[in-house]
Write a protein that holds these residues in place. Structure first.
Motif, mmCIF file in Angstrom:
data_model
loop_
_atom_site.group_PDB
_atom_site.id
_atom_site.type_symbol
_atom_site.label_atom_id
_atom_site.label_comp_id
_atom_site.label_asym_id
_atom_site.label_seq_id
_atom_site.Cartn_x
_atom_site.Cartn_y
_atom_site.Cartn_z
ATOM 1 N N GLU A 69 -70.319 0.254 87.153
ATOM 2 C CA GLU A 69 -68.891 0.206 87.430
ATOM 3 C C GLU A 69 -68.166 -0.557 86.326
ATOM 4 O O GLU A 69 -68.789 -1.184 85.458
ATOM 5 C CB GLU A 69 -68.619 -0.458 88.784
ATOM 6 N N GLU A 70 -66.829 -0.498 86.352
ATOM 7 C CA GLU A 70 -66.030 -1.205 85.367
ATOM 8 C C GLU A 70 -65.780 -2.644 85.788
ATOM 9 O O GLU A 70 -65.903 -3.003 86.967
ATOM 10 C CB GLU A 70 -64.689 -0.488 85.162
ATOM 11 N N LEU A 71 -65.411 -3.465 84.805
ATOM 12 C CA LEU A 71 -65.080 -4.856 85.073
ATOM 13 C C LEU A 71 -63.839 -4.931 85.954
ATOM 14 O O LEU A 71 -62.859 -4.223 85.741
ATOM 15 C CB LEU A 71 -64.819 -5.583 83.745
ATOM 16 N N ARG A 72 -63.880 -5.793 86.977
ATOM 17 C CA ARG A 72 -62.735 -5.972 87.864
ATOM 18 C C ARG A 72 -62.721 -7.402 88.389
ATOM 19 O O ARG A 72 -63.712 -8.134 88.257
ATOM 20 C CB ARG A 72 -62.806 -4.997 89.041
ATOM 21 N N LEU A 73 -61.595 -7.815 88.960
ATOM 22 C CA LEU A 73 -61.523 -9.134 89.562
ATOM 23 C C LEU A 73 -62.569 -9.268 90.665
ATOM 24 O O LEU A 73 -62.786 -8.336 91.442
ATOM 25 C CB LEU A 73 -60.135 -9.383 90.155
ATOM 26 N N PHE A 74 -63.215 -10.426 90.723
ATOM 27 C CA PHE A 74 -64.151 -10.675 91.811
ATOM 28 C C PHE A 74 -63.351 -11.019 93.069
ATOM 29 O O PHE A 74 -62.621 -12.003 93.102
ATOM 30 C CB PHE A 74 -65.102 -11.816 91.468
ATOM 31 N N ASP A 75 -63.478 -10.198 94.077
ATOM 32 C CA ASP A 75 -62.751 -10.366 95.331
ATOM 33 C C ASP A 75 -63.749 -10.185 96.463
ATOM 34 O O ASP A 75 -64.380 -9.123 96.588
ATOM 35 C CB ASP A 75 -61.621 -9.331 95.435
ATOM 36 N N VAL A 76 -63.920 -11.219 97.297
ATOM 37 C CA VAL A 76 -64.931 -11.151 98.353
ATOM 38 C C VAL A 76 -64.652 -10.023 99.335
ATOM 39 O O VAL A 76 -65.561 -9.526 100.005
ATOM 40 C CB VAL A 76 -65.040 -12.493 99.102
ATOM 41 N N ARG A 77 -63.387 -9.588 99.424
ATOM 42 C CA ARG A 77 -63.075 -8.472 100.329
ATOM 43 C C ARG A 77 -63.700 -7.173 99.851
ATOM 44 O O ARG A 77 -63.936 -6.261 100.654
ATOM 45 C CB ARG A 77 -61.558 -8.324 100.452
ATOM 46 N N LYS A 78 -63.972 -7.075 98.548
ATOM 47 C CA LYS A 78 -64.625 -5.885 98.003
ATOM 48 C C LYS A 78 -66.139 -5.959 98.142
ATOM 49 O O LYS A 78 -66.847 -5.007 97.821
ATOM 50 C CB LYS A 78 -64.258 -5.722 96.527
ATOM 51 N N PHE A 79 -66.633 -7.093 98.610
ATOM 52 C CA PHE A 79 -68.072 -7.279 98.801
ATOM 53 C C PHE A 79 -68.348 -7.716 100.235
ATOM 54 O O PHE A 79 -69.168 -8.598 100.486
ATOM 55 C CB PHE A 79 -68.606 -8.328 97.822
#
Length: 567
Positions: free
Chosen positions: A531-541
């Motif tokens: 995947e591409e670089l993106r902001l680390f967001d716990v909602r996405k994990f």
């Protein structure tokens, strides 16, 4: 305005005996290296309730002996590279009560258990359970494996003040982190003169709206929001726990209550909206007094419902002793409204216009080269966090640091950091390069502060994960207690990155950070495999619903083992 409604409850058929005195920590943490085990001394007492037979055969009577004082301490055991050690046993620990000699008398460890937060989310009770002594800030304890020990203090260790103790271990090459003292509130004949109205009002306002308690809390409170129509005032039940009643004036048997209630409402960004307070004076009828002693002293309070209120902080002050208690009540779930509210905290247009252009240009160029400027363009600017808790969010203990701090402090080490002033919560770290404006509701400092973030995230796709961080000043990233990124020291905005291989399942993230002077910034991004670089967001994990209550996928009891790939 407060309502003076007393919540009445019928006695339960079997009343629960409360045997511990409520107490919260007062001092900082202490680190002790492993020492040789010492055999228990004679006379060391146990807190275990016992039932003695007063006769044989049917109809015999029993005498119950119950301990009334107990110190409960959370201890973190760290090995090489500050990795938590998870296989210590009760016999590996010794507790000494200090103040009566070079080391003081040895106390029996009367109860012991290993606490794995991954297995116990939501299992902790809301009631106090003794002299609570924390190893560090609440966020660290929520996400760090540790041990919970209990011991009985002597009479000297139960008097008002700050008794000290020491915890050691016979395991070599182990460092123990814990608070080395606890606070006992003022009781009985030690009570101070009744506070004046203006003194009490100022103490309540500072404690509720600024988070500054004049003395450590010794009154344990529970509170919950009673749902009403949006047009109605807030109705909140506030209860003084039974094990805190010795720290109220009525502990002298007068059955008179002289309490001051203060409440501060906050918006999602942590800005104080309004403060109200009310004095409660009442002589309790015999039934209410007996009920309070075995259940709780509960009142219903009403507050004006201010637009945008996200949390209410209650403070209770006993005028006869000066003892305090504090509890937070969330009134709304974090949402997009919080994101928009947070923009006014530290990143408004007026602050941005004042940025030193030279540093700003350099930061912009760095963000461009790191591929972050375009990524941030579609994102609402973030803050260091909100004081409003939220499920699944990263939690950061906030510290006011000593002037002159030039490297990332060890947040387990009290002499360097002192106690945290509170906690902030956030889903992502996207603090732009700007002048900080403090953390509303916790501290007004714009320099010399630190935040120790802890959280967890779910990995669906196994493989190599690359983390990229921009920071001003020092910061680090730990995944499963393994350092992956480090940007320590005092500097303008810098970037560093590192990679780690992760299995499917739940993992922990730890980001210690500190701000020295002038500009600040903290941005964390991740590049999952493929995947591409993106902001680390716990909602996405976020973990799937069916596994949220389960333990972390690849973590077993004991030391955590994670593979790091150097870029």
């Amino acid at each position: 305005m407060f309502s003076e409604l007393v919540e009445s409850r019928s006695f339960e058929a079997g009343c629960r005996w409360v045997v511990c005195v409520a107490l919260l920590f007062a001092s900082g943490r202490f680190r002790a290296h492993g020492q040789a085990a010492v055999a228990p001394q004679d006379g060391a007492t146990s807190n275990i309730s016992q039932i003695e037979s007063a006769g044989d055969g049917p109809g015999r009577t029993y005498t119950m002996r119950v301990s009334t004082h107990e110190v409960i301490v959370d201890v973190v055991a760290l090995g090489p590279h500050n990795r938590p050690i998870g296989d210590l046993k009760k016999e590996d620990f010794q507790v000494f009560e200090l103040g009566t000699g070079p080391k003081g008398p040895l106390r029996n460890v009367v109860s012991f258990r290993a606490v794995d937060p991954a297995l116990e989310q939501g299992s902790e009770g809301t009631e106090s359970d003794g002299f609570g002594v924390k190893a560090t800030g609440g966020c660290a304890m929520t996400f760090t494996r540790h041990y919970r020990l209990a011991f009985n203090p002597t009479a000297e260790g139960s008097t008002s003040g700050t008794p000290e103790f020491a915890v050691t271990t016979g395991r070599p090459h182990v460092i123990l982190s814990y608070h080395p003292e606890y606070y006992v509130g003022v009781v009985g004949a030690q009570a101070r003169q009744t506070l004046r109205n203006d003194t009490a009002d100022e103490a309540l306002h500072q404690a509720a709206c600024e988070g500054h308690l004049e003395v450590p809390p010794s009154i344990a409170l529970n509170a919950h929001l009673i749902r009403t129509a949006d047009s109605d005032p807030f109705r909140i039940s506030v209860a003084v726990q039974p094990d805190s009643l010795p720290f109220l004036s009525m502990a002298n048997g007068t059955k008179q209550v002289h309490l001051d209630y203060g409440a501060c409402e906050f918006d999602a960004a942590g800005k104080a909206l309004t403060f109200v307070n009310q004095r409660l004076e009442r002589v309790l009828p015999a039934n209410d007094y007996a009920h309070a002693m075995v259940s709780a002293f509960t009142n219903l309070v009403e507050l004006p419902r201010m637009a945008g209120t996200a949390m209410v902080r209650f403070v209770v002050l006993d005028r006869g002793t000066g003892n305090l208690g504090s509890v937070d009540v969330v009134t709304t779930a974090p949402s997009a409204q919080e994101e928009s509210a947070g923009q006014d905290g530290a990143t408004g247009a007026d602050q941005t216009a004042q940025l030193n252009q030279q540093f700003q240009n350099a930061a912009t160029e760095l963000l461009q080269s790191g591929g972050m400027e375009e990524m941030l363009r579609g994102e609402a600017p973030g803050t260091f966090g909100s004081i409003v808790p939220g499920a699944g969010r990263m939690c950061g203990d906030v510290y006011e640091l000593k002037e002159g701090t030039r490297r990332l402090p060890d947040y387990w080490d009290h002499p360097m950091t002192g106690d945290p002033v509170g906690a902030v919560y956030t889903d992502s770290l996207k603090v732009p390069y700007a002048f900080p404006t403090g953390i509303p509701g916790l501290t007004s400092r714009v320099e010399w502060f630190g935040i120790d973030y802890h959280g967890e995230f779910w990995v669906q796709t196994p493989g190599k994960y690359r983390f990229k961080m921009f920071s001003d000043d020092g910061a680090e990233v730990y995944i499963d207690d393994q350092r992956v990124v480090a940007i320590d020291g005092v500097h303008t905005l810098k970037m560093a990155q590192g990679s780690i291989k992760l299995k499917s399942g739940m993992h922990t993230i730890h980001v210690p950070y500190f701000q020295q002077m002038k500009h600040s910034g903290l941005i964390l991004a991740v590049e999952p495999p493929g995947e591409e670089l993106r902001l680390f967001d716990v909602r996405k994990f976020s973990a799937p619903v069916e596994v949220k209550a389960e333990s972390r996928g690849d973590l077993e009891p004991g030391p955590l083992l994670t593979r790091v790939v150097e870029d």
